[in-house]
Design a protein around this motif. Structure first.
Motif, short mmCIF file in Angstrom:
data_model
loop_
_atom_site.label_atom_id
_atom_site.label_comp_id
_atom_site.label_asym_id
_atom_site.label_seq_id
_atom_site.Cartn_x
_atom_site.Cartn_y
_atom_site.Cartn_z
N ALA A 83 5.40 -0.06 5.19
CA ALA A 83 4.91 0.81 4.12
C ALA A 83 6.01 0.82 3.08
N GLN A 85 7.16 1.68 -0.76
CA GLN A 85 6.89 2.43 -1.99
C GLN A 85 7.92 2.00 -3.02
N LEU A 86 7.50 1.85 -4.25
CA LEU A 86 8.44 1.44 -5.29
C LEU A 86 7.90 1.83 -6.66
N PRO A 101 4.22 3.64 -10.33
CA PRO A 101 4.46 3.81 -8.89
C PRO A 101 3.45 2.99 -8.10
N VAL A 102 3.95 2.27 -7.11
CA VAL A 102 3.08 1.40 -6.31
C VAL A 102 3.38 1.61 -4.84
N MET A 103 2.33 1.57 -4.05
CA MET A 103 2.46 1.69 -2.59
C MET A 103 1.84 0.45 -1.95
N MET A 105 0.88 -1.14 1.81
CA MET A 105 0.76 -1.02 3.26
C MET A 105 0.39 -2.42 3.76
N TYR A 120 -1.77 0.04 -3.67
CA TYR A 120 -2.32 1.27 -4.25
C TYR A 120 -1.54 1.61 -5.51
N LEU A 121 -2.26 1.77 -6.61
CA LEU A 121 -1.64 2.22 -7.85
C LEU A 121 -2.69 2.86 -8.75
N ASN B 41 0.61 9.60 -7.68
CA ASN B 41 0.92 8.48 -8.57
C ASN B 41 0.35 8.66 -9.98
N TYR B 118 -1.17 8.04 -3.21
CA TYR B 118 -1.49 6.97 -4.15
C TYR B 118 -3.00 6.78 -4.17
N LEU B 119 -3.56 6.83 -5.35
CA LEU B 119 -5.00 6.65 -5.49
C LEU B 119 -5.31 6.22 -6.92
#
Lengths: 134, 137
Positions: A83, A85-86, A101-103, A105, A120-121, B41, B118-119
């Protein structure tokens, strides 16, 4: 066999290749059957195969002058999952800079290659980028 | 001993997944630490517990039902990462489906003290659209 580098480090190396637009470098970290999924592509519920995703990524990044992934948030991993995050900082060729912000997984396969990930962003943060694409 | 006192991420996930569909922000608040910092986010600054619950309450007021599906949870060193599909029926007659991701740390009492979600907020714009039950004038 788990990746000697570990899931997070493997993915960080993948992103390091990404931020210098080193497509072959990115491919080196991916399993042949790797798939990518994007939360803002509701038209692609099953995501994309790696080469199809690369076509999309290359199109998006074609308007960029530079891109940097800033690992400013905690990252987590199990033996095979990560996971990450950045914050992505990118500057377009027209001089606009944005922060997103980006996630991520994702997971590695038995060979330590990236088997797939979900991104996810908030795509509204990319409005300047999409604007330059038109 | 309550589940919260066990302080295990899996119990916290369970409580969170039970609290949110209740559309009761006070119940959700029981899963959050008083020291919560919640980042989304689509917001530039993190929210306190009060701010996060206030935002939830405003959303709940527009919602008839909320359910989770396709839940994938991963335990981390200090909490959990959770991917899920949120299925929302809104009071204005819209059906919303959004795949979201939460990363959270859990304190010794089993409460969430750091949350990042985040969504794609565009999916929730339908909550503010005109009511689809009414005929167009």
């Amino acid at each position: 066999m788990p990746s000697p580098a570990g899931p997070v480090e493997t993915f960080r190396r993948y992103l390091t290749a990404h931020q210098i637009f080193d497509w072959d470098g990115m491919r080196a970290f991916l399993a042949p059957s790797a798939r990518m999924w994007y939360n803002y592509r509701t038209d692609l519920p099953d995501g994309l195969a790696a080469e199809d995703a690369f076509v999309e990524i290359q199109k998006l990044t074609s308007v960029l002058d530079s891109m940097e992934f800033m690992f400013d948030r905690p990252n987590m991993e199990t033996d095979t999952e990560f996971a990450v995050q950045l914050t992505c900082r990118a500057t377009t060729k027209s001089g606009k800079t944005f922060f997103v912000p980006v996630m991520y997984m994702g997971r590695l396969d038995g060979q330590g290659k990236i088997a797939g990930y979900e991104e996810y962003l908030d795509p509204s943060a990319l409005a300047d980028l999409f604007g330059d694409l038109q | 001993m309550s589940l919260l006192q066990l302080g295990r991420p899996w119990d916290t996930i369970q409580l969170l997944l039970e609290a949110l569909p209740s559309l009761d922000s006070a119940k959700v608040g029981q899963v959050y630490s008083d020291n919560l910092r919640a980042s989304y986010n689509f917001l530039s600054e993190p929210l306190t517990k009060q701010g996060a619950l206030s935002m939830l309450e405003q959303t709940f007021q527009k919602v008839v039902s909320l359910a989770f599906s396709s839940i994938e949870a991963t335990e981390t060193s200090d909490g959990f990462a959770l991917e899920f599909t949120l299925n929302v029926s809104s009071k204005n007659g819209r059906e919303i489906r959004s795949r979201n991701c939460i990363v959270a740390s859990v304190d010794r009492d089993g409460k969430i003290d750091r949350l990042r979600e985040y969504l794609d907020p565009a999916a929730f714009a339908a909550l503010d659209e005109p009511c689809s039950h009414l005929p167009a004038l």
